[in-house]
Design an enzyme around this catalytic site. Structure first.
Site, PDB file in Angstrom:
ATOM      1  CG  HIS A 214      67.698  97.094  87.530  1.00 49.98           C
ATOM      2  ND1 HIS A 214      67.091  95.871  87.489  1.00 49.98           N
ATOM      3  CD2 HIS A 214      66.857  97.946  86.907  1.00 49.98           C
ATOM      4  CE1 HIS A 214      65.945  95.972  86.851  1.00 49.98           C
ATOM      5  NE2 HIS A 214      65.777  97.234  86.475  1.00 49.98           N
TER       6      HIS A 214
ATOM      7  CG  ASP B 111      69.187  93.213  87.682  1.00 45.36           C
ATOM      8  OD1 ASP B 111      69.310  94.306  88.241  1.00 45.36           O
ATOM      9  OD2 ASP B 111      68.141  92.854  87.101  1.00 45.36           O
TER      10      ASP B 111
END
Ligand code: UDP
Length: 489
Positions: A20, A124
């Protein structure tokens, strides 16, 4: 009144994991290169792993600024003890991230005088806490998907799939034709229930990870704008629209590609690896023939049993193919792998084992001809972008989706028959040998390499000026610049 152009300020918030932080950091740099001021928020745990010493983040910011990129780094305490297992204790780790909203608001408010007014939160897809941040600061929430569009659509529709009885997943019946999932938006290919998140395979809906993922999936829909780390040519232009609820949903990937293409010329790079990269393996790759090396890696989180790792080692040995194998220090269920006796001596120069590889450099190296991968989305997209076909060994999350799409939809992948029938089955050394040989020396591998080469070309075009992702980024930049300036016109 004359309008003053001021830079949009994007607050970029990754989930604190390697798969991520990497894409969000690449995206942060793309935004900065397009004139955004960027604030990148890590947890303290991630910041320490990435930057090693507290001053390093300031030094990196300074270095970037000299290249004309404005990125500042902030960190919030994740609330967990220093010896916590992090992603290896995934439910606690997720629950901790879900509480980070107020700390982010505090740090953004207390540092507000160091930066332009915030224009948007680029979050995210797995950081539900940013909903609180966006609401408190009254700014749009831009959900950045670290998945392909079809897997993202499936996850964002988890509640519907539960109502229709696909979740919890009935693994045994998953491949029956009547169980195909055709009700999802975005004109995506029908899904098989085992494509869905593995966390939905447990039958007890009170299971902590079942609950965590269901909650994240609901908050994923609380968006004002959606960006997806994929390119239109891979899944079709309509796939991304399946993620829109009236707001733009744009494929803008592969986000690492412009950065990679650039950094082969200039040197603005931000190291985000959690382990030290073994750069010597690139010298070793130089000694190998074109497309002859199999790269083997299972990403940053997945673990395997010692028995399986040993069987895999013996299969690689029997295949007689050159290989570069990433064995993280915790790959054997938290411990270092112990390889079969005499393995390294027998392999000699044919094989190379490293703790962590510079994966983009490896996959883009002409000697690499195949990738045995866990099919995390970053690894999958990186492999696609460099034209390397894959042998899938998915382990959890949406990796089964990616693996099946590589094999059946994009025709750039193979998998292990034994694992399709039973994901927990031990893959024998004989099967490893057979599949590796088929990929590296058979006509099937050559066919897959040709298909992968076509996708590489499409991915590269997508991020170049005029390409689909480039145009989508233009739109995002225009929209956010207009927003940043609308208040002072
Ligand atoms: N990676 C790397 N070196 C390695 C293994 C992985 O740099 O030896 C990077 C890889 O390029 C990718 C990320 O780590 O960007 C892994 O993300 P992915 O989504 O593939 O898997 P995850 O680690 O999240 O399971």
């Amino acid at each position: 009144m004359a309008s003053i152009t001021r830079p949009p300020h994007a607050v970029v918030v990754p989930f604190p994991g390697q798969g991520h932080v990497n894409p969000l950091m690449h995206f942060a740099k793309i935004l900065a290169a397009r004139g955004f001021f960027v604030t990148f928020i890590n947890t303290d745990r991630m910041e320490q792993r990435i930057f090693k010493t507290p001053n390093d983040s300031a030094a990196v910011s300074h270095q970037l600024l000299q290249q004309g990129l404005q990125i500042r780094f902030l960190a919030v305490y994740d609330g967990l003890p220093p010896d916590h297992g992090g992603v290896q204790a995934i439910d606690e780790y997720f629950l901790a991230t879900q509480k980070l909203g107020p700390a982010m608001v505090r740090i953004l408010r207390s540092t507000a005088n160091e930066a332009p007014q915030i224009t948007c939160i680029v979050t995210d897809c797995f950081m539900a806490c940013t909903h609180h941040v966006a609401t408190s600061l009254a700014v749009p929430r831009v959900v950045f998907w670290t998945y392909c569009a079809s897997a993202a659509i499936a996850l964002a529709n988890s509640r519907t799939l539960m109502d229709k009885g696909y979740i919890p997943i009935n693994v045994k019946e998953a491949r029956r034709p009547e169980n195909l999932i055709t009700c999802l938006p975005g004109k995506i290919p029908p899904l098989i229930p085992t494509d869905l998140q593995t966390f939905f395979r447990v039958q007890d809906t009170a299971d902590p990870m079942f609950q965590v993922i269901m909650y994240e999936s609901e908050i994923q829909n609380e968006a004002d704008y959606v960006l997806i780390n994929v390119f239109e040519e891979l899944e079709g232009p309509e796939a991304a629209e399946g993620l829109s609820k009236g707001y733009p949903a744009l494929p803008i990937g592969p986000v690492f590609l412009p950065d990679f293409l650039q950094s082969t010329k200039s040197s603005v790079s931000v190291a985000t690896s959690l382990w030290e990269e073994d750069l010597d393996c690139i010298k070793w790759l130089q000694t190998k023939a074109l497309s002859s090396v199999l790269y083997v890696s299972f990403g940053s989180i997945a673990v395997m049993s010692m028995k399986q790792l040993q069987e895999l080692a013996l299969g690689l040995e029997a295949s007689e193919q050159p290989f570069l194998w990433v064995l993280r220090p915790d790959i054997a269920e938290g411990k270092a792998a112990v390889l079969p006796e005499g393995f390294t001596e027998r392999i000699g120069e044919r094989g190379r084992i490293v703790q962590w590889a510079p994966q983009l450099k490896v996959l883009s190296h002409p000697s690499v001809g195949g990738f045995l991968t866990h099919n995390g989305w970053n690894s999958t997209l990186e492999s696609i972008s460099f034209g390397v076909p894959m042998i899938g060994w998915p382990l959890w999350a949406e990796q089964f989706h990616n693996c099946r799409f590589c094999k059946e939809v994009w025709k750039i992948g193979m998998d292990f028959e034994s694992r399709v029938e039973n994901e927990n089955a031990l893959v024998s050394r004989e099967e490893v040998e057979m599949v590796v040989r088929a990929m590296m020396e058979g006509p099937q591998g050559n066919e897959l390499r040709k298909n992968a080469a076509r996708l590489k070309e499409a991915a590269t075009k997508a991020v170049m000026a005029g390409g689909s992702s480039y145009r989508n980024l233009d739109k995002f930049t225009r929209d956010m610049t207009a927003r940043a300036n609308s208040v002072i016109e």
